[in-house]
Design a protein around this motif. Structure first.
Motif, PDB file in Angstrom:
ATOM      1  N   ASN A  61      69.456  40.529   1.823  1.00 54.77           N
ATOM      2  CA  ASN A  61      69.429  39.292   1.040  1.00 54.77           C
ATOM      3  C   ASN A  61      70.697  39.068   0.216  1.00 54.77           C
ATOM      4  N   ASN A  62      71.639  39.987   0.318  1.00 51.89           N
ATOM      5  CA  ASN A  62      72.898  39.861  -0.413  1.00 51.89           C
ATOM      6  C   ASN A  62      73.797  38.855   0.303  1.00 51.89           C
ATOM      7  N   LYS A  63      74.013  37.696  -0.311  1.00 53.71           N
ATOM      8  CA  LYS A  63      74.795  36.611   0.311  1.00 53.71           C
ATOM      9  C   LYS A  63      76.236  37.028   0.570  1.00 53.71           C
ATOM     10  N   ALA A  64      76.816  37.827  -0.319  1.00 48.95           N
ATOM     11  CA  ALA A  64      78.199  38.288  -0.122  1.00 48.95           C
ATOM     12  C   ALA A  64      78.290  39.158   1.125  1.00 48.95           C
ATOM     13  N   TYR A  65      77.304  40.003   1.338  1.00 45.54           N
ATOM     14  CA  TYR A  65      77.283  40.858   2.526  1.00 45.54           C
ATOM     15  C   TYR A  65      77.102  40.031   3.797  1.00 45.54           C
ATOM     16  N   GLN A  66      76.235  39.023   3.723  1.00 49.65           N
ATOM     17  CA  GLN A  66      76.044  38.146   4.873  1.00 49.65           C
ATOM     18  C   GLN A  66      77.345  37.432   5.237  1.00 49.65           C
TER      19      GLN A  66
ATOM     20  N   LYS B 284      62.623  35.541   7.875  1.00 47.73           N
ATOM     21  CA  LYS B 284      63.761  34.869   7.223  1.00 47.73           C
ATOM     22  C   LYS B 284      65.049  35.670   7.429  1.00 47.73           C
ATOM     23  N   SER B 285      64.966  36.972   7.284  1.00 47.97           N
ATOM     24  CA  SER B 285      66.142  37.831   7.463  1.00 47.97           C
ATOM     25  C   SER B 285      66.590  37.855   8.918  1.00 47.97           C
TER      26      SER B 285
ATOM     27  N   PHE C  38      70.429  36.424  10.696  1.00 45.74           N
ATOM     28  CA  PHE C  38      71.341  37.073  11.640  1.00 45.74           C
ATOM     29  C   PHE C  38      71.401  36.335  12.982  1.00 45.74           C
ATOM     30  N   ILE C  39      70.306  35.736  13.375  1.00 47.43           N
ATOM     31  CA  ILE C  39      70.311  34.945  14.606  1.00 47.43           C
ATOM     32  C   ILE C  39      71.230  33.737  14.441  1.00 47.43           C
TER      33      ILE C  39
END
Length: 129
Positions: A47-52, A76-77, A81-82
């Motif tokens: 859920n970390n937006k920076a990591y995404q 949701k997670s 990634f999809i």
């Protein structure tokens, strides 16, 4: 003639050596050997937006890999990634307990290549400073 074939197979096996891949390592990393992983994200970090954003940038700047997503993640997670995969025209696979997944793995998703990358750092936290 059959003996000849058997001997050749035996010699070929001895010459090429034994397969030393660690199955437990593959199971931990969604069925991929660690030396082929470019970056991974743990379940605790999904859920970390920076990591995404970091993962998305790495995929965009290093095309040609594939994404494996742990099917054990919340919908949701998984969709996050999809969408990253689709945006970057990157093939993805959902991996569940029936296909090379250790039920105790903390890996949420990985971006990997068919050939070894030999990255010193593979955890997304090590890319995001």
């Amino acid at each position: 003639m059959k003996h000849n074939k058997d001997i050749n197979n035996y010699i070929q096996k001895e010459f090429s050596g034994t397969n030393n891949f660690k199955q437990s390592e593959k199971n931990q990393y969604l069925g991929v050997l660690v030396e082929r992983i470019y970056i991974l994200i743990k379940k605790s970090d999904v859920n970390n937006k920076a990591y995404q954003t970091t993962i998305e940038n790495i995929i965009a700047n290093n095309p040609g890999g594939k994404i494996k997503i742990n099917a054990d993640l919340e919908m949701k997670s998984r969709l996050t990634f999809i969408k990253i995969a689709q945006k970057n025209n990157t093939p993805f696979t959902l991996v569940d307990n029936d296909t090379s997944l250790d039920s105790t793995t903390q890996v949420a998703a990985i971006y990997h290549f068919e050939q070894p990358t030999h990255q010193d750092k593979i955890d997304v936290s090590e890319f995001t400073m």
